[in-house]
Motif scaffolding. Structure first.
Motif, PDB file in Angstrom:
ATOM      1  N   THR A 148      -2.306 -38.169  24.120  1.00 27.06           N
ATOM      2  CA  THR A 148      -1.034 -38.071  24.823  1.00 27.06           C
ATOM      3  C   THR A 148      -1.019 -36.797  25.668  1.00 27.06           C
ATOM      4  O   THR A 148      -1.862 -35.898  25.499  1.00 27.06           O
ATOM      5  N   LEU A 149      -0.021 -36.720  26.567  1.00 31.19           N
ATOM      6  CA  LEU A 149       0.126 -35.515  27.380  1.00 31.19           C
ATOM      7  C   LEU A 149       0.476 -34.295  26.536  1.00 31.19           C
ATOM      8  O   LEU A 149       0.267 -33.156  26.967  1.00 31.19           O
ATOM      9  N   ASP A 150       1.029 -34.510  25.343  1.00 32.98           N
ATOM     10  CA  ASP A 150       1.353 -33.379  24.468  1.00 32.98           C
ATOM     11  C   ASP A 150       0.098 -32.597  24.085  1.00 32.98           C
ATOM     12  O   ASP A 150       0.184 -31.420  23.708  1.00 32.98           O
ATOM     13  N   GLU A 151      -1.073 -33.247  24.154  1.00 33.69           N
ATOM     14  CA  GLU A 151      -2.323 -32.579  23.798  1.00 33.69           C
ATOM     15  C   GLU A 151      -2.904 -31.798  24.976  1.00 33.69           C
ATOM     16  O   GLU A 151      -3.897 -31.091  24.814  1.00 33.69           O
ATOM     17  N   ARG A 159      -2.538 -28.782  27.124  1.00 32.63           N
ATOM     18  CA  ARG A 159      -1.822 -27.494  27.119  1.00 32.63           C
ATOM     19  C   ARG A 159      -1.597 -27.048  28.567  1.00 32.63           C
ATOM     20  O   ARG A 159      -2.497 -27.198  29.412  1.00 32.63           O
ATOM     21  N   SER A 160      -0.439 -26.490  28.841  1.00 32.62           N
ATOM     22  CA  SER A 160      -0.153 -26.098  30.221  1.00 32.62           C
ATOM     23  C   SER A 160       0.854 -24.952  30.260  1.00 32.62           C
ATOM     24  O   SER A 160       1.643 -24.755  29.320  1.00 32.62           O
ATOM     25  N   ASN A 193       8.397 -28.864  30.393  1.00 32.98           N
ATOM     26  CA  ASN A 193       6.945 -28.894  30.461  1.00 32.98           C
ATOM     27  C   ASN A 193       6.469 -30.315  30.169  1.00 32.98           C
ATOM     28  O   ASN A 193       6.739 -30.830  29.082  1.00 32.98           O
ATOM     29  N   TYR A 252       3.996 -40.695  30.833  1.00 30.29           N
ATOM     30  CA  TYR A 252       5.103 -39.724  30.769  1.00 30.29           C
ATOM     31  C   TYR A 252       6.420 -40.440  31.063  1.00 30.29           C
ATOM     32  O   TYR A 252       6.538 -41.173  32.047  1.00 30.29           O
TER      33      TYR A 252
END
Length: 275
Positions: free
Chosen positions: A119-122, A124-125, A134, A24
């Motif tokens: 990646t962190l984009d995958e 969900r939060s 986010n 990140y």
């Protein structure tokens, strides 16, 4: 724990998760999130079906509600994964023993899937705080605590993809029972054919030559490649019970070298024979 603190003793799934977090780009936000995690602001983490549900204490009196999840695999995808796992004896044995195989990602990759997100984009939060970013620091704090949960129970990763440990083990046992029944059926068919030659003639199938193929194969159809698993026989069997010493380490290095050379020679011999 940051990337520099990782050692060879750290579980592979925890290493991958922390490397994902450290990718990140907003490092100051990560530092605040790490402090939140260390100071105990993450009050609880529960797993409900394929989601991680957490309560994080922020500046408000009431804790913020955080949820994290990954895109689950479809039933069809899980069917392929379970079938591939059942065909890899060492993977099935480790899973049924409650151990996460080191190279389990290979099983997902073989079916065009992935266990870990790229990646962190995958990931969900969602957080109930007013911060529009986010991940916010509350979500990121849960990221760090999830690493600890993965260390305690790596099967949580599989749960976030849509299957609990119990579901996977039950499916593997069922697959093994099916394979055992099919093998028994095959044995009985062979026995009947041997006892009843007339029956075998009626089916016009010569079981002794069923798998024979006398025509020359097109060389382009023959592919010889190393095993998809990088584990050596020594790694599969586990550490040899030797007293820690220079002699013991030297022996392990010698054996690893021998097994590596034998594997390479087998591939070369197969290629020469195929040629």
């Amino acid at each position: 724990m940051n990337k520099e603190e990782l050692t060879n003793e750290t579980e592979w799934w925890l290493q991958q998760w922390l490397e994902l977090i450290n990718s990140y780009r907003f490092k100051k936000r990560l530092e605040r999130a790490r402090n939140y995690a260390r100071q105990g602001n993450v009050l609880s983490i529960e797993f409900q079906e394929g989601k991680a549900i957490a309560r994080v204490q922020g500046t408000e009196a009431e804790p913020y509600q955080v949820s994290l999840w990954l895109d689950p695999l479809t039933d069809e995808d899980w069917g392929y994964v379970i079938e591939t796992l059942s065909q890899r004896a060492i993977f099935s044995a480790k899973l049924l023993a409650g151990e996460m195989p080191k190279n389990i990602e290979e099983v997902f990759a073989a079916n065009g899937l992935r266990l870990f997100p790229f990646t962190l984009d995958e990931v969900r939060s969602r957080c109930s705080c007013p911060d529009k970013a986010n991940p916010c620091k509350h979500i990121a704090a849960v990221y760090y605590l999830l690493g600890d949960r993965f260390s305690e129970d790596p099967f949580i990763l599989l749960q976030l993809r849509g299957r609990t440990k119990e579901q996977i083990l039950a499916a593997l046992r069922q697959q093994r029972e099916i394979s055992t029944r099919e093998a028994d059926t095959g044995d009985r068919s062979n026995a009947v054919a041997q006892k009843s030659p007339n029956m075998a003639r009626q089916t016009r199938v010569n079981l002794n030559q069923f798998w024979d193929y006398e025509d020359a194969l097109d060389s382009s159809l023959v592919v010889i490649a190393p095993s998809p698993s990088s584990e050596t026989v020594l790694e599969v069997l586990g550490p040899i019970p030797l007293q820690p010493s220079a002699a013991g380490r030297a022996l392990m290095e010698t054996l690893n070298g021998l097994y590596g050379n034998i594997g390479q020679q087998a591939i070369v011999a197969a290629l020469n024979r195929a040629g």
